[in-house]
Design an enzyme around this catalytic site. Structure first.
Site, short mmCIF file in Angstrom:
data_model
loop_
_atom_site.label_atom_id
_atom_site.label_comp_id
_atom_site.label_asym_id
_atom_site.label_seq_id
_atom_site.Cartn_x
_atom_site.Cartn_y
_atom_site.Cartn_z
N ARG A 53 -52.00 17.85 -29.80
CA ARG A 53 -51.45 17.98 -31.16
C ARG A 53 -49.97 18.33 -31.00
O ARG A 53 -49.48 18.49 -29.88
CB ARG A 53 -52.23 18.97 -32.03
CG ARG A 53 -52.98 20.08 -31.37
CD ARG A 53 -52.10 21.08 -30.71
NE ARG A 53 -51.10 21.57 -31.62
CZ ARG A 53 -49.95 22.09 -31.28
NH1 ARG A 53 -49.63 22.19 -29.99
NH2 ARG A 53 -49.08 22.52 -32.17
N GLY A 54 -49.28 18.48 -32.14
CA GLY A 54 -47.83 18.63 -32.06
C GLY A 54 -47.22 17.23 -32.15
O GLY A 54 -47.65 16.31 -31.44
N ALA A 55 -46.24 17.07 -33.04
CA ALA A 55 -45.75 15.73 -33.36
C ALA A 55 -45.32 14.91 -32.13
O ALA A 55 -45.77 13.77 -31.96
CB ALA A 55 -44.61 15.86 -34.38
N ARG A 90 -53.88 10.54 -37.40
CA ARG A 90 -53.36 11.71 -38.15
C ARG A 90 -52.16 11.24 -38.97
O ARG A 90 -51.25 10.62 -38.43
CB ARG A 90 -52.93 12.85 -37.19
CG ARG A 90 -54.11 13.59 -36.59
CD ARG A 90 -53.69 14.88 -35.91
NE ARG A 90 -53.35 15.91 -36.86
CZ ARG A 90 -52.77 17.07 -36.51
NH1 ARG A 90 -52.47 17.30 -35.24
NH2 ARG A 90 -52.50 17.97 -37.42
N GLN A 201 -52.71 27.99 -34.24
CA GLN A 201 -51.89 27.46 -33.13
C GLN A 201 -50.91 28.51 -32.60
O GLN A 201 -50.54 28.47 -31.43
CB GLN A 201 -51.11 26.22 -33.58
CG GLN A 201 -51.96 24.99 -33.80
CD GLN A 201 -52.35 24.83 -35.26
OE1 GLN A 201 -52.55 25.81 -35.98
NE2 GLN A 201 -52.48 23.60 -35.70
N ASP A 242 -42.84 18.07 -38.25
CA ASP A 242 -43.64 16.86 -38.06
C ASP A 242 -42.98 15.63 -38.66
O ASP A 242 -43.32 14.50 -38.33
CB ASP A 242 -45.03 17.05 -38.66
CG ASP A 242 -45.78 18.10 -37.85
OD1 ASP A 242 -45.53 19.30 -38.06
OD2 ASP A 242 -46.57 17.71 -36.98
N ASN A 252 -43.55 20.63 -42.05
CA ASN A 252 -44.08 21.32 -40.88
C ASN A 252 -45.38 22.02 -41.28
O ASN A 252 -45.81 21.96 -42.44
CB ASN A 252 -43.05 22.33 -40.33
CG ASN A 252 -43.43 22.86 -38.96
OD1 ASN A 252 -43.80 22.09 -38.08
ND2 ASN A 252 -43.39 24.16 -38.76
#
Ligand code: MRU
Length: 359
Positions: A53-55, A90, A201, A242, A252
């Site tokens: 995960r994380g852009a 996503r 997170q 993001d 975000n």
């Protein structure tokens, strides 16, 4: 960055280049488990289930997903089906679209028999570019931290939200890259880590990676940031994002907007770190135009953690019949952003400044 004293990335090709490996981030901080992604479906599932995960990391994983797919089916139809499936994994992080479209643009003109090799090479290039971009964000963001230290001559307190550290990228991170760069310069600093409900997170990932790298930090509940700012305990906020619109609105993790409001009310600078592929030039008004991912109710109704018996347990925290809404992200208008920290420098959050940056 380091894990148990050794350098580690979040995604890497196997020695025989037959697959890619990732850290299963759903297992952190209690277990360090790696997973093999051998097919596009593995990559798509890893993104959807947030094992990655994380852009920026989502974008790189998607690029490898296209590459893995081309090994089995490289026709035009297969390329389209692969891209469509990955794009749906996503919706909010624009880096996913950026990574997939870059692969599509490279592969579409090539004969089918050349696509697998070209795709594998390009995915590797995208991964290396991510590392270089984040390192540069670190250099520019470190200038801001150093300036505060030179003025105050005391420990710089930085608040961050969610995880925009190396776990959200291939290495270094975005919001945490300036922090790692400042630590390397021996600038004394301390990080306030928002827990970031519902998936935590901050508490699970940011706290873990800062701890592994020996960075001083404290985990706080999501609602504590305003209080700390009122009492002069936050020198600056740095978050990741993001998606950033052409005019500088920032999408975000949910809760970021409230931190920006509190920062504005208390005169605390609010910075957003981003690789330029996170800019969505097609959008202006982030609040109206950015699709906000809504996730499963179970992320809110239940919480998991390590129990005293050494096992991971999941328990319900809401009444059985209470309805739940689970918005994954929010939008902070550009007017609340002090500046954007990019790999090309620090700029004002407005369209003119962003366009000049890319000239
Ligand atoms: O839902 P996640 O964990 O993918 O959300 C991640 C964030 O919001 C990060 O802060 C953002 O992607 C920036 S990552 C460098």
């Amino acid at each position: 960055m380091n894990v148990n004293g050794y350098p580690q990335r979040t995604i890497w090709p196997t020695a025989d280049n037959s697959a890619v490996e990732i850290i299963d981030q759903t297992k952190l901080p209690h277990e360090f488990v790696t997973l093999l992604l051998e097919s596009m479906r593995d990559a798509e599932r890893a993104i959807r289930d947030m094992q990655v995960r994380g852009a920026p990391l989502i974008g790189v994983t998607a690029a490898y997903g296209v590459a893995l797919s081309m090994r089995h089916h490289a026709s035009d139809a297969a390329l389209k089906a692969t891209c469509d499936m990955l794009l749906a994994a996503r919706p909010t992080a624009v880096n996913l679209r950026w990574g997939v479209e870059r692969m599509r643009a490279l592969l579409a003109p090539l004969p089918a028999e050349q696509r697998a090799a070209a795709a594998w090479q390009e995915a590797g290039v995208i991964a290396e570019e991510d590392v270089a971009i984040n390192r540069a964000i670190g250099v520019h963001g470190c200038d801001l931290i150093r300036a505060i230290y030179q003025r105050t001559k005391s420990t710089v307190n930085i608040l961050t939200h969610c995880n925009a550290g190396w776990l959200a990228t291939v290495d270094w991170g975005t919001a945490l890259a300036p922090i790692y760069a400042a630590v390397a310069e021996n600038i004394p600093l301390h990080v306030w880590v928002d827990e970031t409900r519902p998936r935590n997170q901050g508490a699970s990932l940011t706290a873990w990676e800062l701890g592994q790298h020996g960075v001083s930090h404290t985990v706080i509940v999501d609602n504590a940031g305003g209080h700390l700012m009122q009492h002069g305990k936050v020198d600056m906020v740095i978050v990741g994002c993001d998606r950033v619109t052409a005019r500088g609105d920032v999408c975000n993790k949910i809760g970021t907007y409230l931190k920006a409001l509190a920062a504005r009310d208390n005169g605390v600078p609010f910075y957003v770190a981003l690789p330029t592929p996170t800019i969505d030039w097609m959008l202006q008004d982030g609040v109206q135009e950015i699709p906000i991912e809504e996730r499963a109710a179970a992320e809110v109704t239940h919480i998991s953690g390590l129990a005293d018996d050494g096992q991971i347990h999941t328990v319900r925290v809401t009444p059985l019949n209470s309805p739940v809404a689970n918005y994954g992200f929010d939008v902070t208008p550009a007017r609340l952003v002090t500046a954007l920290i990019t790999e090309r420098g620090v700029v004002q959050a407005d369209e003119k400044s962003l366009r000049e940056l890319l000239l």
